[in-house]
Design a protein around this motif. Structure first.
Motif, PDB file in Angstrom:
ATOM      1  N   MET A 181      17.396   4.551   0.797  1.00 26.61           N
ATOM      2  CA  MET A 181      17.220   4.218   2.057  1.00 26.61           C
ATOM      3  C   MET A 181      15.783   3.537   2.426  1.00 26.61           C
ATOM      4  N   GLU A 182      15.873   2.770   2.965  1.00 27.17           N
ATOM      5  CA  GLU A 182      14.834   1.761   3.184  1.00 27.17           C
ATOM      6  C   GLU A 182      13.627   2.641   3.859  1.00 27.17           C
ATOM      7  N   LYS A 183      12.341   2.054   3.202  1.00 35.42           N
ATOM      8  CA  LYS A 183      11.101   2.962   3.383  1.00 35.42           C
ATOM      9  C   LYS A 183       9.947   1.736   4.012  1.00 35.42           C
ATOM     10  N   THR A 184       9.076   2.100   4.879  1.00 34.40           N
ATOM     11  CA  THR A 184       7.896   1.135   5.275  1.00 34.40           C
ATOM     12  C   THR A 184       6.771   1.816   5.419  1.00 34.40           C
ATOM     13  N   PHE A 185       5.459   1.185   5.165  1.00 41.11           N
ATOM     14  CA  PHE A 185       4.293   1.823   5.281  1.00 41.11           C
ATOM     15  C   PHE A 185       3.700   1.591   6.741  1.00 41.11           C
ATOM     16  N   LEU A 186       3.328   2.575   7.490  1.00 44.67           N
ATOM     17  CA  LEU A 186       2.967   2.454   8.706  1.00 44.67           C
ATOM     18  C   LEU A 186       1.450   3.146   8.729  1.00 44.67           C
ATOM     19  N   MET A 187       0.442   2.476   9.471  1.00 44.21           N
ATOM     20  CA  MET A 187      -0.853   3.202   9.457  1.00 44.21           C
ATOM     21  C   MET A 187      -1.342   3.050  10.702  1.00 44.21           C
ATOM     22  N   VAL A 188      -1.974   4.183  11.565  1.00 42.91           N
ATOM     23  CA  VAL A 188      -2.639   4.244  12.518  1.00 42.91           C
ATOM     24  C   VAL A 188      -4.034   3.622  12.368  1.00 42.91           C
ATOM     25  N   LYS A 189      -4.597   2.667  12.822  1.00 42.31           N
ATOM     26  CA  LYS A 189      -5.920   2.042  12.236  1.00 42.31           C
ATOM     27  C   LYS A 189      -7.034   3.036  12.944  1.00 42.31           C
ATOM     28  N   PRO A 190      -8.209   2.692  12.641  1.00 42.39           N
ATOM     29  CA  PRO A 190      -9.367   3.629  13.203  1.00 42.39           C
ATOM     30  C   PRO A 190      -9.388   3.541  14.833  1.00 42.39           C
ATOM     31  N   ASP A 191      -9.029   2.517  15.404  1.00 43.66           N
ATOM     32  CA  ASP A 191      -9.160   2.367  16.840  1.00 43.66           C
ATOM     33  C   ASP A 191      -8.224   3.522  17.576  1.00 43.66           C
ATOM     34  N   GLY A 192      -6.932   3.310  16.831  1.00 41.63           N
ATOM     35  CA  GLY A 192      -5.723   4.325  17.269  1.00 41.63           C
ATOM     36  C   GLY A 192      -6.198   5.830  17.130  1.00 41.63           C
ATOM     37  N   VAL A 193      -6.801   6.230  15.906  1.00 45.28           N
ATOM     38  CA  VAL A 193      -7.269   7.452  15.422  1.00 45.28           C
ATOM     39  C   VAL A 193      -8.383   7.867  16.672  1.00 45.28           C
ATOM     40  N   GLN A 194      -9.476   7.019  16.766  1.00 43.09           N
ATOM     41  CA  GLN A 194     -10.460   7.664  17.839  1.00 43.09           C
ATOM     42  C   GLN A 194      -9.899   7.509  19.286  1.00 43.09           C
ATOM     43  N   ARG A 195      -8.821   6.908  19.576  1.00 42.15           N
ATOM     44  CA  ARG A 195      -8.346   6.760  21.029  1.00 42.15           C
ATOM     45  C   ARG A 195      -7.093   7.965  21.299  1.00 42.15           C
ATOM     46  N   GLY A 248     -13.705   3.821   9.985  1.00 50.74           N
ATOM     47  CA  GLY A 248     -13.391   5.315  10.414  1.00 50.74           C
ATOM     48  C   GLY A 248     -11.943   5.783   9.792  1.00 50.74           C
ATOM     49  N   PRO A 249     -11.525   7.006  10.092  1.00 51.78           N
ATOM     50  CA  PRO A 249     -10.361   7.258   9.383  1.00 51.78           C
ATOM     51  C   PRO A 249      -9.037   6.581   9.838  1.00 51.78           C
ATOM     52  N   VAL A 250      -8.234   6.835   9.122  1.00 48.51           N
ATOM     53  CA  VAL A 250      -6.796   5.986   9.519  1.00 48.51           C
ATOM     54  C   VAL A 250      -5.792   6.972   9.057  1.00 48.51           C
ATOM     55  N   PHE A 251      -4.677   6.670   9.821  1.00 50.00           N
ATOM     56  CA  PHE A 251      -3.655   7.637   9.540  1.00 50.00           C
ATOM     57  C   PHE A 251      -2.533   6.932   9.051  1.00 50.00           C
ATOM     58  N   ALA A 252      -2.373   7.324   7.614  1.00 51.17           N
ATOM     59  CA  ALA A 252      -1.340   6.469   6.689  1.00 51.17           C
ATOM     60  C   ALA A 252       0.001   7.205   6.648  1.00 51.17           C
ATOM     61  N   MET A 253       1.029   6.423   6.748  1.00 51.75           N
ATOM     62  CA  MET A 253       2.362   7.102   6.830  1.00 51.75           C
ATOM     63  C   MET A 253       3.509   6.404   6.036  1.00 51.75           C
ATOM     64  N   VAL A 254       4.258   7.074   5.405  1.00 48.36           N
ATOM     65  CA  VAL A 254       5.541   6.053   4.938  1.00 48.36           C
ATOM     66  C   VAL A 254       6.857   7.022   6.090  1.00 48.36           C
ATOM     67  N   ILE A 266      -4.541  -1.345  16.805  1.00 44.49           N
ATOM     68  CA  ILE A 266      -3.819  -0.021  16.796  1.00 44.49           C
ATOM     69  C   ILE A 266      -3.265   0.315  15.476  1.00 44.49           C
ATOM     70  N   ILE A 267      -2.250  -0.530  15.123  1.00 43.17           N
ATOM     71  CA  ILE A 267      -1.410  -0.240  14.236  1.00 43.17           C
ATOM     72  C   ILE A 267      -1.137  -1.072  12.982  1.00 43.17           C
ATOM     73  N   HIS A 268      -0.947  -0.670  11.746  1.00 46.85           N
ATOM     74  CA  HIS A 268      -0.316  -1.812  10.660  1.00 46.85           C
ATOM     75  C   HIS A 268       1.211  -1.372  10.265  1.00 46.85           C
ATOM     76  N   GLY A 269       1.827  -2.350  10.070  1.00 43.44           N
ATOM     77  CA  GLY A 269       3.242  -2.089   9.564  1.00 43.44           C
ATOM     78  C   GLY A 269       3.491  -2.974   8.487  1.00 43.44           C
ATOM     79  N   SER A 270       4.107  -2.832   7.449  1.00 42.88           N
ATOM     80  CA  SER A 270       4.482  -3.832   6.391  1.00 42.88           C
ATOM     81  C   SER A 270       5.440  -4.563   7.124  1.00 42.88           C
ATOM     82  N   ASP A 271       5.522  -6.021   6.685  1.00 43.49           N
ATOM     83  CA  ASP A 271       6.357  -7.023   7.216  1.00 43.49           C
ATOM     84  C   ASP A 271       7.258  -7.394   6.485  1.00 43.49           C
ATOM     85  N   SER A 272       7.684  -6.856   5.149  1.00 45.51           N
ATOM     86  CA  SER A 272       8.906  -7.333   4.415  1.00 45.51           C
ATOM     87  C   SER A 272       9.066  -6.297   3.328  1.00 45.51           C
ATOM     88  N   PRO A 273      10.267  -6.297   2.871  1.00 42.93           N
ATOM     89  CA  PRO A 273      10.569  -5.272   1.543  1.00 42.93           C
ATOM     90  C   PRO A 273       9.427  -5.239   0.411  1.00 42.93           C
TER      91      PRO A 273
END
Ligand code: DAT
Ligand code: MG
Length: 148
Positions: free
Chosen positions: A1-15, A68-74, A113-120
């Protein structure tokens, strides 16, 4: 199954937007495979954003993502890479459609606010940069029968 990397950036964490953002991908029907609150070391920030090394905003970008801290996710799911990008909205929140994460919560491109991978290829690269194999959890969810 396809996976992606997403990350709440420091502004998103603080907010206090971690929960809101996780909730959107959960409700969509994607599955969380890994997640951690972390501070990004300088070298990792520079490698992660390596494609932008020559851009005038590179220094600011690295300073911001390490501020500041980020929240990294797959996340996993059918077509999750492209769909997550749609759910994020365009890079500059001023152009992002209402209903997208950047459209609903962002104002300026430097704090979007957020980062997300743009390709496989970038998904594979970024997951590898931020997560060890053993930090990714494969598990069956019965609900998936009602989604896929
Ligand atoms: P995206 O995050 O949508 O993949 P990108 O990869 O082109 O966008 O750029 C990475 C980040 O760099 C982006 O989220 C915010 C910042 N950025 C992009 N263009 C910028 C600009 N013109 N001025 C300041 N920051 C910018
Ligand atoms: Mg990008």
């Amino acid at each position: 199954m396809e996976k992606t990397f997403l990350m709440v950036k420091p502004d998103g964490v603080q907010r206090n937007l971690i929960g809101e953002i996780v909730s959107r991908f959960e409700k969509k029907g994607f599955q969380l495979v890994g997640g951690k609150l972390m501070s990004i070391p300088q070298a990792l920030a520079e490698e992660h954003y390596g494609e932008h090394k020559e851009r005038p905003f590179f220094g600011e970008l690295v300073d911001f993502i390490t501020s500041g801290p980020v929240f990294a996710m797959v996340w996993e799911g059918e077509n999750v890479i492209a769909t997550a990008r749609q759910m994020m909205g365009t890079t500059n929140p001023k152009d992002a459609a209402p209903g997208t994460i950047r459209g609903d919560f962002g104002v300026t491109v430097g704090k979007n606010i957020i980062h997300g991978s743009d390709s496989p290829a970038s998904a594979e690269r970024e997951i590898g940069l931020f997560f060890k194999e053993e930090e990714l959890v494969e598990y069956a969810k019965l609900m998936n029968e009602w989604i896929n």
